[in-house]
Design an enzyme around this catalytic site. Structure first.
Site, PDB file in Angstrom:
ATOM      1  N   GLU A 170       0.810  -1.331   0.048  1.00 33.45           N
ATOM      2  CA  GLU A 170      -0.032   0.046   0.135  1.00 33.45           C
ATOM      3  C   GLU A 170       0.839   1.273  -0.018  1.00 33.45           C
ATOM      4  OE1 GLU A 170      -2.991  -0.100   2.993  1.00 33.45           O
ATOM      5  OE2 GLU A 170      -3.961  -1.786   2.111  1.00 33.45           O
ATOM      6  N   GLU A 382      -5.305  -8.756   0.862  1.00 36.78           N
ATOM      7  CA  GLU A 382      -5.713  -8.455   2.217  1.00 36.78           C
ATOM      8  C   GLU A 382      -7.276  -8.250   1.705  1.00 36.78           C
ATOM      9  OE1 GLU A 382      -4.319  -5.153   4.480  1.00 36.78           O
ATOM     10  OE2 GLU A 382      -2.313  -5.794   4.056  1.00 36.78           O
TER      11      GLU A 382
END
Ligand code: BGP
Length: 482
Positions: A170, A382
């Site tokens: 991320e 995720e």
């Protein structure tokens, strides 16, 4: 499109779960580990929920065998975890710490012992503080070489055993929270110029690490994990549809296009040039980004929620406002960029206690968009639900809301696969409960409950939640019972 029935997930599908070093390990000063940016940041009053730290976290550093045995009992096919750079290089560069190398070697071996495929995230936000002190961390292009050196050390040490590598977790989130909203280290506010330059450094570090992996003969799969928040236009009013397009260019394609095509989206770049925020990108950089884009094997997607886009007038809301870190529903504000977009709530969707929309179809949308835009395989690195869990007196955790959440997302993922998306893996966030960076320990995500509160001192014992048995069954039946 015609409604499709979810059939079997592909042969060899990697049913997985994920974690990150800072959020689970603890042992923050053990066996030669250096201090990280997070070790320092959490000590600034007011930065984290009830001043929680990862000093002890859920003590995975000492209990990894117990945790991996639980993964094996569940039948997990892959375990995604991150390496803490400061365990390998306490100063970020220079001398390797053999104890650090040994710790992750043990984790990898423990996984392999049970036939669990290790999936390694090289950087999940904890940066050796020494590099921040030395040259400002990601703000300096000096870090590119240090990151690549660190990545190469991992490739060399574990390359024969690890087949899945994620260069960055991320990038869009840690840079936004670090240089725009001041919620992550280094805690800078609204520094857009630096934000885009920092991102360019991260892209270069990613690209050079991918190329280094191939030069070293790496035959596994490598890519980055992107926090993908897909967007829907509020309605068919043309200016709202354009605001969705602008949002996608600035918030999604800005990252995914660089990973997959090795270039920045044009309209977004022009907009940033006009604003004076565009990064400095050399011709050589462009070549390297393109070369690396040709080498990535998948797009990693962390998916939690979708958003809505509506035109935001020049005197409209700004990107900065209250974020819900307490779990008190309804405390988040509508944010946006004046003159471009804002993100109101979606009236068709429910939200979590932390005001994140719950949208299983959004996961399918992500897969479809990536497949049609980039034609790349996908790893869902995720996906999960943060919730308040309660342990009953007889040590049970009835988290049927988490089962519902995961089941509905998996059904949509199954449809995406049916529709032609190549999905290699699905990792839930998370395996055990762990530290949520800004939301403390009360925001739980795991299949395994960990006995701890915000304060230190609880037993840290592990208990299987209802969702543990549910996912065990899903894996056993390869998703046929969804
Ligand atoms: C992602 C991060 C994870 C994890 C997760 C849940 O952005 O990669 O590290 O924290 O989000 O988020 P939160 O803990 O804020 O609920």
């Amino acid at each position: 499109m015609e409604e499709m029935k979810v059939t079997k997930f592909p042969e060899g599908f990697l049913w997985g779960s994920a974690s990150a070093a800072y959020q689970i390990e603890g042992g923050w000063r053990e066996d030669g580990k250096g201090i990280t940016n997070w070790d320092q940041f959490v000590r600034i009053p007011g930065k984290t929920y009830k001043a929680t730290t990862g000093d002890v976290a859920v003590d995975h550093y000492h209990r990894y065998k117990e945790d991996i045995a639980l993964m094996a009992e569940m039948g997990l096919k892959t375990y995604r975890f991150s390496v803490s750079w400061a365990r390998i290089y306490p100063e970020g560069r220079g001398e390797v710490n053999p104890k650090g190398i040994e710790f992750y070697e043990n984790i990898i071996d423990e996984c392999l012992k049970y036939g669990i495929e290790p999936m390694v995230t090289i950087y999940h936000w904890d940066l050796p503080q020494a590099l921040v002190d030395l040259y400002g961390g990601w703000e300096s292009e000096e870090i590119i070489e240090d990151y690549v050196n660190y990545a190469k050390t991992l490739f060399k040490a574990y390359g024969s055993k690890v087949k899945y590598w994620i260069t960055f977790n991320e990038q869009n989130i840690f840079t936004s929270l670090g240089w725009l909203t001041a919620q992550h280290p280094p805690g800078k506010f609204d520094d857009q110029k630096t934000f885009y330059q920092v991102n360019h450094h991260v892209f270069m570090a990613h690209a050079k690490a991918v190329l280094a992996y191939r030069e070293m003969g790496g035959t596994g799969k490598i890519g980055a994990s992107f926090a993908y928040t897909p967007s829907y236009a509020l309605d068919c009013k043309p200016e709202n549809v354009m605001s969705k397009h602008d949002y996608d260019e600035l918030k999604n394609f800005w990252w995914m296009d660089v990973y997959a095509y090795g270039r920045y989206p044009k309209a977004a770049m022009n907009y940033l040039r006009k604003k004076g925020f565009a990064p400095v990108v050399t011709k050589d950089d462009q070549k390297i980004l393109k070369a690396a884009a040709a080498e990535i094997d998948f797009m990693g997607v962390n998916y939690y929620q979708s958003c809505v886009c509506e035109y935001n007038p020049m005197d409209g809301v700004t990107p900065y406002g209250t974020m819900n870190t307490t779990g008190v529903k309804g405390s988040a504000q509508v944010l946006g960029v004046p003159g471009i977009y804002k993100n109101p709530g979606n009236p068709y969707l429910m939200t979590t206690d932390w005001d994140w929309s719950i949208d299983p179809v959004g996961l399918r949308y992500c897969c479809r968009e990536i497949t049609s835009r980039y034609d790349l395989p996908i790893i869902i690195s995720e996906n999960g639900l943060g919730a308040f869990d309660k342990k009953t007196e007889d040590h049970k955790i009835h988290d049927e809301y988490r089962i519902d959440y995961l089941r509905e997302h998996l059904k949509e993922l199954g449809k995406a696969i049916e529709e032609g998306c190549e999905v290699l893996a699905y990792c839930t966030w998370s395996f055990t409960d762990l530290l949520s960076w800004l939301n403390g320990y009360q925001k739980r995500y795991g299949f395994v409950y960990v006995d701890r509160e915000e304060e230190e001192g609880a037993t840290l014992d592990r208990y299987k939640k209802d969702s543990f048995y549910w996912y065990q069954d899903v894996i056993k039946q390869d998703g046929e019972n969804l």
